[in-house]
Design a protein around this motif. Sequence first.
Motif, PDB file in Angstrom:
ATOM      1  N   ASP A  59      13.866  -7.381 -15.358  1.00 47.64           N
ATOM      2  CA  ASP A  59      15.137  -6.704 -15.602  1.00 47.64           C
ATOM      3  C   ASP A  59      15.993  -6.560 -14.351  1.00 47.64           C
ATOM      4  N   SER A  60      15.520  -7.049 -13.222  1.00 49.92           N
ATOM      5  CA  SER A  60      16.313  -6.987 -12.002  1.00 49.92           C
ATOM      6  C   SER A  60      17.497  -7.947 -12.105  1.00 49.92           C
ATOM      7  N   THR A  61      18.697  -7.439 -11.824  1.00 49.65           N
ATOM      8  CA  THR A  61      19.911  -8.245 -11.983  1.00 49.65           C
ATOM      9  C   THR A  61      20.710  -8.409 -10.693  1.00 49.65           C
ATOM     10  N   LYS A  62      20.339  -7.716  -9.639  1.00 48.52           N
ATOM     11  CA  LYS A  62      21.137  -7.764  -8.403  1.00 48.52           C
ATOM     12  C   LYS A  62      20.841  -8.992  -7.557  1.00 48.52           C
ATOM     13  N   GLY A  63      19.608  -9.484  -7.593  1.00 49.10           N
ATOM     14  CA  GLY A  63      19.220 -10.633  -6.782  1.00 49.10           C
ATOM     15  C   GLY A  63      19.259 -11.929  -7.566  1.00 49.10           C
ATOM     16  N   PRO A  64      18.680 -12.996  -6.999  1.00 46.58           N
ATOM     17  CA  PRO A  64      18.703 -14.312  -7.657  1.00 46.58           C
ATOM     18  C   PRO A  64      17.739 -14.446  -8.822  1.00 46.58           C
ATOM     19  N   GLY A  65      16.919 -13.427  -9.086  1.00 46.51           N
ATOM     20  CA  GLY A  65      15.982 -13.467 -10.206  1.00 46.51           C
ATOM     21  C   GLY A  65      14.640 -14.044  -9.820  1.00 46.51           C
ATOM     22  N   ILE A  66      13.670 -13.920 -10.725  1.00 46.15           N
ATOM     23  CA  ILE A  66      12.346 -14.499 -10.505  1.00 46.15           C
ATOM     24  C   ILE A  66      12.489 -16.011 -10.409  1.00 46.15           C
ATOM     25  N   LYS A  67      11.737 -16.618  -9.493  1.00 53.18           N
ATOM     26  CA  LYS A  67      11.850 -18.052  -9.293  1.00 53.18           C
ATOM     27  C   LYS A  67      11.628 -18.824 -10.585  1.00 53.18           C
ATOM     28  N   SER A  68      12.387 -19.884 -10.770  1.00 56.66           N
ATOM     29  CA  SER A  68      12.344 -20.675 -11.992  1.00 56.66           C
ATOM     30  C   SER A  68      10.926 -21.123 -12.320  1.00 56.66           C
ATOM     31  N   GLY A  69      10.515 -20.865 -13.561  1.00 56.89           N
ATOM     32  CA  GLY A  69       9.202 -21.298 -14.024  1.00 56.89           C
ATOM     33  C   GLY A  69       8.086 -20.305 -13.784  1.00 56.89           C
ATOM     34  N   GLU A  70       8.327 -19.259 -12.986  1.00 51.92           N
ATOM     35  CA  GLU A  70       7.243 -18.330 -12.646  1.00 51.92           C
ATOM     36  C   GLU A  70       6.708 -17.595 -13.869  1.00 51.92           C
ATOM     37  N   VAL A  71       7.605 -17.118 -14.742  1.00 54.85           N
ATOM     38  CA  VAL A  71       7.154 -16.356 -15.912  1.00 54.85           C
ATOM     39  C   VAL A  71       6.450 -17.278 -16.902  1.00 54.85           C
ATOM     40  N   ALA A  72       7.072 -18.445 -17.174  1.00 53.27           N
ATOM     41  CA  ALA A  72       6.491 -19.378 -18.141  1.00 53.27           C
ATOM     42  C   ALA A  72       5.110 -19.843 -17.709  1.00 53.27           C
ATOM     43  N   ASN A  73       4.916 -20.014 -16.416  1.00 50.77           N
ATOM     44  CA  ASN A  73       3.630 -20.478 -15.895  1.00 50.77           C
ATOM     45  C   ASN A  73       2.715 -19.327 -15.493  1.00 50.77           C
ATOM     46  N   LYS A  74       3.107 -18.098 -15.861  1.00 51.94           N
ATOM     47  CA  LYS A  74       2.336 -16.894 -15.535  1.00 51.94           C
ATOM     48  C   LYS A  74       2.132 -16.761 -14.037  1.00 51.94           C
ATOM     49  N   GLN A  75       3.152 -17.107 -13.256  1.00 53.85           N
ATOM     50  CA  GLN A  75       3.053 -17.041 -11.807  1.00 53.85           C
ATOM     51  C   GLN A  75       3.448 -15.680 -11.254  1.00 53.85           C
ATOM     52  N   THR A  76       4.032 -14.844 -12.068  1.00 51.28           N
ATOM     53  CA  THR A  76       4.279 -13.457 -11.687  1.00 51.28           C
ATOM     54  C   THR A  76       4.362 -12.631 -12.960  1.00 51.28           C
ATOM     55  N   ASN A  77       4.203 -11.344 -12.834  1.00 54.97           N
ATOM     56  CA  ASN A  77       4.231 -10.459 -13.996  1.00 54.97           C
ATOM     57  C   ASN A  77       5.655  -9.957 -14.212  1.00 54.97           C
ATOM     58  N   PRO A  78       6.331 -10.369 -15.300  1.00 57.62           N
ATOM     59  CA  PRO A  78       7.719  -9.945 -15.516  1.00 57.62           C
ATOM     60  C   PRO A  78       7.868  -8.454 -15.747  1.00 57.62           C
ATOM     61  N   TYR A  79       6.763  -7.784 -16.061  1.00 55.71           N
ATOM     62  CA  TYR A  79       6.810  -6.338 -16.293  1.00 55.71           C
ATOM     63  C   TYR A  79       6.325  -5.546 -15.084  1.00 55.71           C
ATOM     64  N   GLY A  80       6.009  -6.244 -14.001  1.00 53.30           N
ATOM     65  CA  GLY A  80       5.512  -5.591 -12.798  1.00 53.30           C
ATOM     66  C   GLY A  80       6.609  -4.943 -11.977  1.00 53.30           C
ATOM     67  N   PHE A  81       6.201  -4.224 -10.952  1.00 51.02           N
ATOM     68  CA  PHE A  81       7.092  -3.474 -10.067  1.00 51.02           C
ATOM     69  C   PHE A  81       8.050  -4.388  -9.326  1.00 51.02           C
ATOM     70  N   ALA A  82       9.293  -3.946  -9.213  1.00 48.32           N
ATOM     71  CA  ALA A  82      10.287  -4.644  -8.394  1.00 48.32           C
ATOM     72  C   ALA A  82      11.270  -3.630  -7.845  1.00 48.32           C
TER      73      ALA A  82
END
Length: 215
Positions: free
Chosen positions: A152-175
């Motif tokens: 849900d972070s909108t100020k920066g460039p966002g999670i790197k492309s493909g990270e969520v789909a490939n389970k490379q980071t937790n989209p519900y984790g702390f930011a």
Amino acid sequence: MESQVRGGTRWKRFAVVMVPSVAATACIGVALAQGALAASFSVSGQQFKVSADSLEGDGFQQYGAVDSGYTLAGEKTLHPVAVSAFNTAEITNLCQSVVTPNVPIFGNVSLILHAGTDTKKPVEATKLYIDLDDLTADATFTNINIGVAAKDSTKGPGIKSGEVANKQTNPYGFAQEADHASLTGVKQTAWATTAGTFKLSNLHMSISTKGAECY
């Protein structure tokens, strides 16, 4: 913090990091997703150090993850990191160094890079992502949100492309995120960096056989 190295090395393994990186972050607790992988490539068995007089970044975001990579002996390993990202960044008096240990004849050999030494011509970067595990600086954040879900972070460039789909980071984790980050006296160690563009003004690279580092 000294650059971490594991295992022995041969001269043919003297690989250097050609792109410098700088990260901006406050001292925070980072929630890491189990098995999360941050970098889009396997990181080398060498950390690199970066210092800078100042960094001015717009659109700041940070979340936790783990980089996969290798030791200098070629064994697979994992590194917990904080991924710091900026939409745009300007960096003055940038220094990056990486040390390869135990090079035959020479011992510890360093690659040292300087850029942005003229305050009127700083280093410029866009869509900058840095995977770091240690940083010190004096920092000021404008309109900061701490504890937002990574997706849900909108100020920066966002999670790197493909990270969520490939389970490379937790989209519900702390930011955390901020409109602007201003840092001075930056010193950090990192495992990886990626950027859309990186403009290095007054670039100078040199080799040291004395194991010299930026700090």
